[in-house]
Design an enzyme around this catalytic site. Structure first.
Site, mmCIF file in Angstrom:
data_model
loop_
_atom_site.group_PDB
_atom_site.id
_atom_site.type_symbol
_atom_site.label_atom_id
_atom_site.label_comp_id
_atom_site.label_asym_id
_atom_site.label_seq_id
_atom_site.Cartn_x
_atom_site.Cartn_y
_atom_site.Cartn_z
ATOM 1 N N LYS A 104 0.833 -1.202 0.000
ATOM 2 C CA LYS A 104 0.000 0.000 0.000
ATOM 3 C C LYS A 104 0.878 1.266 0.000
ATOM 4 C CE LYS A 104 -3.400 -2.636 -0.410
ATOM 5 N NZ LYS A 104 -4.384 -3.189 0.460
HETATM 6 C C1 LIG Z 1 -5.491 -4.244 0.739
HETATM 7 C C2 LIG Z 1 -6.947 -4.013 0.692
HETATM 8 C C3 LIG Z 1 -7.793 -4.331 1.759
HETATM 9 C C4 LIG Z 1 -7.355 -5.122 2.945
HETATM 10 O O1 LIG Z 1 -6.257 -4.650 3.619
HETATM 11 P P1 LIG Z 1 -5.258 -5.694 4.332
HETATM 12 O O2 LIG Z 1 -4.326 -4.808 5.084
HETATM 13 O O3 LIG Z 1 -4.596 -6.489 3.238
HETATM 14 O O4 LIG Z 1 -6.078 -6.554 5.215
HETATM 15 C C5 LIG Z 1 -9.119 -3.958 1.681
HETATM 16 N N1 LIG Z 1 -9.613 -3.337 0.593
HETATM 17 C C6 LIG Z 1 -8.843 -3.043 -0.466
HETATM 18 C C7 LIG Z 1 -9.459 -2.332 -1.628
HETATM 19 C C8 LIG Z 1 -7.493 -3.381 -0.468
HETATM 20 O O5 LIG Z 1 -6.734 -3.121 -1.539
#
Ligand SMILES: *Cc1c(COP(=O)(O)O)cnc(C)c1O
Length: 378
Positions: free
Chosen positions: A188
């Protein structure tokens, strides 16, 4: 013929570390702050300051953030939650985890996001929440229908997993009054290794999530030290963010201005490099307001182009196969034309901070070649 790809174009996504992260983790380990600790609290304060909000509650992942936010908003069995099918499956799983039912909605093909019209068409008497997904980092502005949603008792819970740092108008995402959930997973915009954050709307909501993330145990560790028992006074899960992960996030936050600039600049470089390619449409992310999470195109013969680029060592991906077509979510299937069309046209190009301009030119050139090959194949 194009040159063989450099290693960085082989990856679709990759965390970017600035070199301070390892030392920050070492300090936390030396201090023994493995679990929830003052480092976690410092990370919460720094994120709240960065966004310009009174409070932020750290949790173990973006999925945990969504689950905790839904619980704190009182969403549960008998409720319906509106969500775009075009999202990572985590969004849907979090809704199912609270026992609610899913109402999949379509997207605006230009933004890959829901808009106020698509949301309002889907609102019914059983709707308790809407979870807009800030796809690719792009803000979703539901303020024109906020009054109507409030009147109908519908809570807006933003899935801002892609959108840390992006702006909705002048304000950062997370500072617009919605209940907002961030992910700080490995790929992210900002990473803790694994982690997440909820931006609560009220102190009560913050308090609920702070109890929930520590298994509903009332006293803190230090209070517990002098008693033979502890008190469990609410439902809870092991959802806290460890000090180890928070230290990584703090180091990343120190360099976030560079992250923002780099991601915007890489996206703009792609925009220029892709412009000459016929048949390729870049999905617009509103780059002036957005810290881009993806660089996504739409094209014909997607599967052939995907295979061709992978064979050339280019780390393309697909974000995402629509959720309403997934076997686990078949009970909530419906026809969503824009999502289904996107599902067969979208391709995510390598997008991470290790990329150079040369990598991007190489990807664009390989994409041009793959398109020609794709057109000749059945
Ligand atoms: C990455 C992601 C999540 C979940 O986050 P995690 O930290 O992997 O649990 C939820 N929604 C979207 C759109 C994502 O890209």
């Amino acid at each position: 013929m194009t040159n063989p790809p450099k290693p960085d174009a082989r990856r679709n996504a990759s965390p970017y570390l600035y070199g301070q992260e390892a030392a920050a983790v070492a300090r936390v380990l030396e201090a023994g702050q493995y679990g929830h600790s003052s480092v976690t609290e410092e990370f919460e304060h720094r994120i709240a300051d960065f966004l310009g909000v009174p409070d932020a509650v750290a949790v173990a992942s973006g999925t945990a953030a969504l689950h905790a936010a839904l619980l704190a908003a009182g969403v549960g069995p008998g409720n319906e939650v509106i969500v775009p099918s075009m999202t990572f499956c985590a969004t849907v799983q979090a809704i199912l985890a609270v026992g609610a039912t899913v109402r999949f909605v379509d997207i605006d093909p230009a933004t890959m996001c829901v808009n106020d019209r698509l949301v309002m068409e889907a609102v019914s008497d059983t709707t308790a929440a809407v979870v807009p997904v800030l796809f690719g980092g792009r803000a979703v502005d539901l303020t024109p229908v906020q009054g109507e949603l409030d009147e109908r008792g519908v809570v807006v819970i933003e899935d801002a997993a892609h959108a840390f740092g992006s702006r909705n108008g002048a304000r950062r995402v997370g500072a617009t009054g919605a209940l907002t959930c961030f992910s700080f997973g490995p790929i992210k915009n900002l990473t803790c290794g694994q982690g997440g954050m909820v931006i609560p709307r009220t102190p009560a909501e913050a308090d609920t999530i702070r109890r929930l993330r520590l298994l509903g145990v009332a006293q803190s560790q230090s209070e517990r030290a002098n008693t033979t028992t502890y008190r469990v006074d609410s439902f809870g899960l092991r959802y806290q963010l460890s000090g180890i992960n928070a230290a990584i996030g703090l180091a990343q936050l120190d360099r976030f201005a560079t992250t923002e600039d780099t991601r915007r600049s890489l996206w703009r470089t792609y925009r220029e490099a892709l412009a000459p390619l016929d048949g390729v449409t870049l999905v617009d992310v509103d780059v002036d307001h957005t810290v881009p999470h993806l660089c996504q195109v739409r094209l014909p013969h997607r599967d052939q182009v995907f295979a061709e680029l992978r064979a050339r060592g280019i780390g393309v991906g697909v974000h995402y196969p629509p959720n309403h077509l997934q076997p686990a979510f078949a009970a909530w299937r419906r026809t969503l034309p824009a999502t289904e069309q996107a599902g067969v046209e979208i391709l995510s190009l390598p997008f991470h901070q290790h990329l150079t301009e040369t990598d991007i030119e190489h990807v664009a050139s390989a994409l041009g070649t793959a398109l020609h090959i794709g057109q000749r194949l059945p």
